[in-house]
Design an enzyme around this catalytic site. Structure first.
Site, PDB file in Angstrom:
ATOM      1  N   LEU A   1       0.871  -1.170   0.000  1.00 19.84           N
ATOM      2  CA  LEU A   1       0.000   0.000   0.000  1.00 19.84           C
ATOM      3  C   LEU A   1       0.910   1.222   0.000  1.00 19.84           C
ATOM      4  O   LEU A   1       1.976   1.212   0.604  1.00 19.84           O
ATOM      5  CB  LEU A   1      -0.902   0.032   1.245  1.00 19.84           C
ATOM      6  CG  LEU A   1      -1.955  -1.069   1.376  1.00 19.84           C
ATOM      7  CD1 LEU A   1      -2.707  -0.909   2.696  1.00 19.84           C
ATOM      8  CD2 LEU A   1      -2.929  -1.036   0.210  1.00 19.84           C
ATOM      9  N   ASP A   2       0.484   2.286  -0.679  1.00 18.63           N
ATOM     10  CA  ASP A   2       1.266   3.515  -0.668  1.00 18.63           C
ATOM     11  C   ASP A   2       1.424   4.013   0.764  1.00 18.63           C
ATOM     12  O   ASP A   2       0.598   3.717   1.641  1.00 18.63           O
ATOM     13  CB  ASP A   2       0.573   4.606  -1.496  1.00 18.63           C
ATOM     14  CG  ASP A   2       0.495   4.249  -2.972  1.00 18.63           C
ATOM     15  OD1 ASP A   2       1.315   3.431  -3.417  1.00 18.63           O
ATOM     16  OD2 ASP A   2      -0.391   4.784  -3.654  1.00 18.63           O
ATOM     17  N   LYS A   3       2.451   4.784   0.989  1.00 23.94           N
ATOM     18  CA  LYS A   3       2.739   5.307   2.324  1.00 23.94           C
ATOM     19  C   LYS A   3       1.512   5.938   2.972  1.00 23.94           C
ATOM     20  O   LYS A   3       1.203   5.678   4.140  1.00 23.94           O
ATOM     21  CB  LYS A   3       3.878   6.337   2.242  1.00 23.94           C
ATOM     22  CG  LYS A   3       4.173   7.043   3.558  1.00 23.94           C
ATOM     23  CD  LYS A   3       5.243   8.106   3.386  1.00 23.94           C
ATOM     24  CE  LYS A   3       5.468   8.873   4.692  1.00 23.94           C
ATOM     25  NZ  LYS A   3       6.493   9.930   4.544  1.00 23.94           N
TER      26      LYS A   3
ATOM     27  N   ARG B   1      -5.306   5.658  -7.810  1.00 23.82           N
ATOM     28  CA  ARG B   1      -5.085   7.106  -7.915  1.00 23.82           C
ATOM     29  C   ARG B   1      -4.957   7.539  -9.369  1.00 23.82           C
ATOM     30  O   ARG B   1      -5.533   8.548  -9.786  1.00 23.82           O
ATOM     31  CB  ARG B   1      -3.838   7.485  -7.120  1.00 23.82           C
ATOM     32  CG  ARG B   1      -3.948   7.148  -5.634  1.00 23.82           C
ATOM     33  CD  ARG B   1      -2.586   7.126  -4.949  1.00 23.82           C
ATOM     34  NE  ARG B   1      -1.975   8.455  -4.935  1.00 23.82           N
ATOM     35  CZ  ARG B   1      -0.737   8.685  -4.516  1.00 23.82           C
ATOM     36  NH1 ARG B   1       0.024   7.670  -4.114  1.00 23.82           N
ATOM     37  NH2 ARG B   1      -0.250   9.912  -4.522  1.00 23.82           N
TER      38      ARG B   1
END
Length: 337
Positions: free
Chosen positions: A163-165, A268
């Site tokens: 998962l992105d930060k 995104r």
């Protein structure tokens, strides 16, 4: 018999070095003591040292000189110093942060499920999953190594997806090589069920599918983009509009996104590509609205898979974190969880 300039004497004396915050917890390395000879006269110090200590790069030696970890005749050295050829040099080598990327670190993990084969966690926003430039410590991988030391024997400490930060939510981690192999195969077969909640600007249609290959942005290497170049990979996102509201007077929609593939920044990029960027997304969103929310409004709320040992279908859900729930309240949208 070796010449004096080729002898690197490592003392056994422990040296108390203040590494600062960036070096906290890094191991101390033994000092390197050198005596220069006349054949080095007239050369720059950093050039001389890179020849005498070839195990370290010149740029790294330059960094040590700038930071004060190299002395010439007892005085702090400078990179542009020209040596005379009879100086006494002491180098205090500093371990590079990336060398400690796989170091266990005690951290609080929000564990949703754990058994002998897998670990399911609820990742908070702000936590980097895997060490990389700029984040060599304090990552999920470091926490996993501390929580379950045996996971060091599994590639990437059992991490099979990321998962992105600044994305919160559920992740599964393999605790054994067998489990990792099985989970990777499930991901490749697109049978792992991953559903996200996202708040986007605008009002997309009730439901849709974005089937658009992705790759590196042609002009901005930090970003991903919908593209059809040779390095692009297939990417498919299904979305459903759950509710609408107003955020600071602008229309927003809560959407549920389901991934078939798991490309970097997929949701995104895909939502931005059809005109509905995520609220708070500073990289792909609306720049003048980036301050509305301090991160992209994205949460991995549901995860389903076939257990690699039992063979049974299992599923978990994670409630929205407080910041996301508060954002929905501001927009007049009822939280679905």
């Amino acid at each position: 018999m070796p010449t004096e300039t080729s002898i690197l004497t490592k003392t056994a004396i422990a040296v108390d070095i203040d590494d600062g915050d960036d070096g906290e917890g890094l191991p101390e390395l033994s000092p390197i003591v050198l005596k220069l000879t006349p054949d080095t006269c007239g050369e720059r110090l950093d050039k001389v040292l890179s020849k005498l200590v070839p195990q370290y790069s010149r740029s790294r030696i330059q960094q040590w000189i700038e930071a004060g970890y190299v002395t010439v005749d007892g005085q702090p050295a400078r990179n542009k110093t020209t040596v005379l050829g009879d100086e006494d040099i002491i180098i205090l080598p500093q371990a590079a942060p990336e060398e400690q990327a796989f170091k266990p670190e005690p951290m609080n993990l929000s564990i949703v499920h754990e058994d002998a084969a897998i670990l399911v966690i609820k990742k908070p926003d702000g936590l980097v999953v895997h060490p990389a430039a700029g984040n060599w410590s304090g990552t999920l991988l470091n926490a996993l190594l501390h929580h379950f030391p045996a996971i060091a024997g599994v590639p990437r400490a059992g991490i099979v997806h990321r998962l992105d930060k600044d994305t919160s939510g559920l992740m599964v981690v393999a605790k054994t090589l067998v489990a990792q192999t099985d989970l990777v195969r499930q991901l490749q077969a697109r049978t792992v069920k991953r559903e996200y909640l996202a708040l986007v600007w605008g009002s997309p249609r009730i439901a849709g599918k974005v089937d658009a290959s992705m790759g590196r942005h042609p002009r901005d290497r930090i970003k991903m983009a919908v593209t059809e170049n040779a390095t692009s990979k297939p990417a498919v996102t299904h979305y459903e509009r759950l509710a609408t509201g107003l955020l600071d007077g602008r229309p927003v929609s809560l959407v549920r996104c389901q991934l078939e593939t798991g490309r970097t920044h997929q949701i995104r990029v895909h939502m931005q590509s059809i005109g509905f960027p995520l609220v708070g997304d500073a990289l792909y969103g609306k720049p003048h609205l980036a301050s509305v929310f301090p991160r992209q409004a994205l949460h991995a709320y549901r995860l389903g898979l076939i257990h690699p040992v039992s063979g049974k279908a299992v599923e978990w859900q994670a409630a929205l974190p407080e910041d996301f729930a508060g954002l929905l309240a501001r927009a007049g949208v009822a939280a679905p969880l």
